[in-house]
Design an enzyme around this catalytic site. Sequence first.
Site, PDB file in Angstrom:
ATOM      1  CB  CYS A 125      21.773  21.171   1.024  1.00  0.00           C
ATOM      2  SG  CYS A 125      21.337  22.716   0.392  1.00  0.00           S
ATOM      3  CD  GLU A 126      20.559  15.044   2.110  1.00  0.00           C
ATOM      4  OE1 GLU A 126      21.234  13.898   2.067  1.00  0.00           O
ATOM      5  OE2 GLU A 126      20.343  15.717   3.215  1.00  0.00           O
TER       6      GLU A 126
ATOM      7  NE  ARG B 257       6.925   1.110 -11.230  1.00  0.00           N
ATOM      8  CZ  ARG B 257       7.405   1.759 -10.394  1.00  0.00           C
ATOM      9  NH1 ARG B 257       8.403   2.692 -10.815  1.00  0.00           N
ATOM     10  NH2 ARG B 257       7.540   1.469  -9.183  1.00  0.00           N
TER      11      ARG B 257
ATOM     12  CD  GLU C 252      -4.937  -2.550  -5.932  1.00  0.00           C
ATOM     13  OE1 GLU C 252      -3.751  -2.364  -5.733  1.00  0.00           O
ATOM     14  OE2 GLU C 252      -5.656  -2.994  -5.239  1.00  0.00           O
ATOM     15  N   PRO C 253      -3.279  -0.896 -11.756  1.00  0.00           N
ATOM     16  CG  PRO C 253      -3.701  -0.526 -14.146  1.00  0.00           C
ATOM     17  CD  PRO C 253      -4.321  -1.141 -12.672  1.00  0.00           C
TER      18      PRO C 253
HETATM   19  C1  LIG Z   1      -1.501  -1.953  -3.260  1.00  0.00           C
HETATM   20  C2  LIG Z   1      -0.763  -1.289  -4.341  1.00  0.00           C
HETATM   21  N1  LIG Z   1      -1.591  -1.368  -5.458  1.00  0.00           N
HETATM   22  C3  LIG Z   1      -1.084  -0.859  -6.783  1.00  0.00           C
HETATM   23  C4  LIG Z   1       0.126  -0.363  -6.638  1.00  0.00           C
HETATM   24  C5  LIG Z   1       0.743   0.374  -8.079  1.00  0.00           C
HETATM   25  O1  LIG Z   1       1.774  -0.423  -8.237  1.00  0.00           O
HETATM   26  P1  LIG Z   1       2.572  -0.060  -9.869  1.00  0.00           P
HETATM   27  O2  LIG Z   1       2.468   1.606  -9.908  1.00  0.00           O
HETATM   28  O3  LIG Z   1       3.799  -0.554  -9.853  1.00  0.00           O
HETATM   29  O4  LIG Z   1       1.403  -0.428 -10.786  1.00  0.00           O
HETATM   30  C6  LIG Z   1       1.022  -0.269  -5.375  1.00  0.00           C
HETATM   31  C7  LIG Z   1       2.537   0.175  -5.461  1.00  0.00           C
HETATM   32  O5  LIG Z   1       3.061   0.397  -4.263  1.00  0.00           O
HETATM   33  C8  LIG Z   1       0.433  -0.766  -4.158  1.00  0.00           C
HETATM   34  O6  LIG Z   1       0.938  -0.802  -3.169  1.00  0.00           O
END
Ligand SMILES: Cc1ncc(COP(=O)(O)O)c(C=O)c1O
Length: 422
Positions: free
Chosen positions: A351-352, A283, A280-281
Amino acid sequence: MNYLPRNLTFNDGVAFINNHSLLEVSSEHGTPLYVYDWEHIKNNILEFTNAFGDDVLYRYAAKAFICRKLVELLNDNNWGVDVVSGGEMATVLSAVDTLENTLFNGTYKTKEEINFFMSNNGGHISVDNIDEISILQDIANKNKIKQPVILRINLDLGAETHPMVLTSGYDQQFGISIDVAEKALKEVYNSDSLLFSGIHVHIGSQIKDPERFRKAMEECSLFLEKNKASVEREIVFDAGGGFFSPYEGDEDSEDLTIYADSIRSGIEKNWSTDYKIMIEPGRAVINNAGLILYTAGAIKEDRGDKPFILVDGGMSDNPRPALYGSEHKLFNISPNKSKDEKVFAVSGRHCESGDLLVEDAQLPIDTNTGDILMSTSTGAYTFAMASNYNRVPKAKVVGISKSEVFDLVKRQSFEDTFAQDL
Ligand SMILES: Cc1ncc(COP(=O)(O)O)c(C=O)c1O
């Protein structure tokens, strides 16, 4: 520099992506403006696919950034999406007409969301806690389906990362403890309406060391091997996301094949029958391909120990500096600027007092009102976390391919910010 969009070039200080001038893009589309190097994203998808192989189940983490055209691009490459809300799943459905390759994650899934997912033939659901099982069963029964589910376990094994993006470890709220997981597995296995389909971990974000993935997968495979009697078909090992992506300087991530090999070797340590890998990439696919452009407003010399540059965006378009103290390198991309630099504090418009985009930005000494500033490594968890704080409209998002600059998300109007008011 690998934290920048791959197709970013400079000419006399002016930045170009895929040969389109960002100064022209900013004057045509306005600022603040999110900009994605579309060719870079395509390349990242290809690099993951080449490193991990064609038979891996890719589930891009929508939470990093999602819009319909990105879902289409992922789908064209046989990638599905990891979603955590009805909004994310509805976006996927509207883009590609199916949730078949979608994974539904999250600590709180509403009944409405679960039903939406199941009634649209959704792929896998990751069970976050044991209480969820009976709710999933009920809704699967009503839909007359046997829903594939995977169990998210928490291995108390963190990543070497910022505490705010750590998602594994005893005091983290995500997933099922390993000692409760056996009970959860049996409940799922004995259910007529749920199909036990695998195991899931996500140990955190910005994981540099591939060994962490190997260790996590080793524990998962050991757990399943011990509970083999409950496992009835080819199993998914979901290693989660969290692949490292540099923000600044010369930091580099390991070659993706090393992550892939670590994941496989962790699984195969204890598991000898067929399996599928899911990842599940988020970032690592999107962050470095993205930029935010701002217009500099007043330069305030009479406050603090360095001049403030006040820009037209801030924590509503990128809350990460305020939330995690994250740092993004800034460039002044207006033409003919001095080569000499000095330190400025770049402040957002909200406004912070915490709305400081960069505390110590090295920028040309002649940085002035009207200049365009480019904030880098801002593709992930920026637009996705954007808010209407101060009723500032959400900024526009564009993509730049080799041939064109195209709209991904339109800019909100003033009226959009109160559209739900009664
Ligand atoms: C369950 C799960 N999968 C995938 C991700 C994606 O992580 P990244 O964006 O670091 O690859 C996250 C990020 O919080 C997550 O909580």
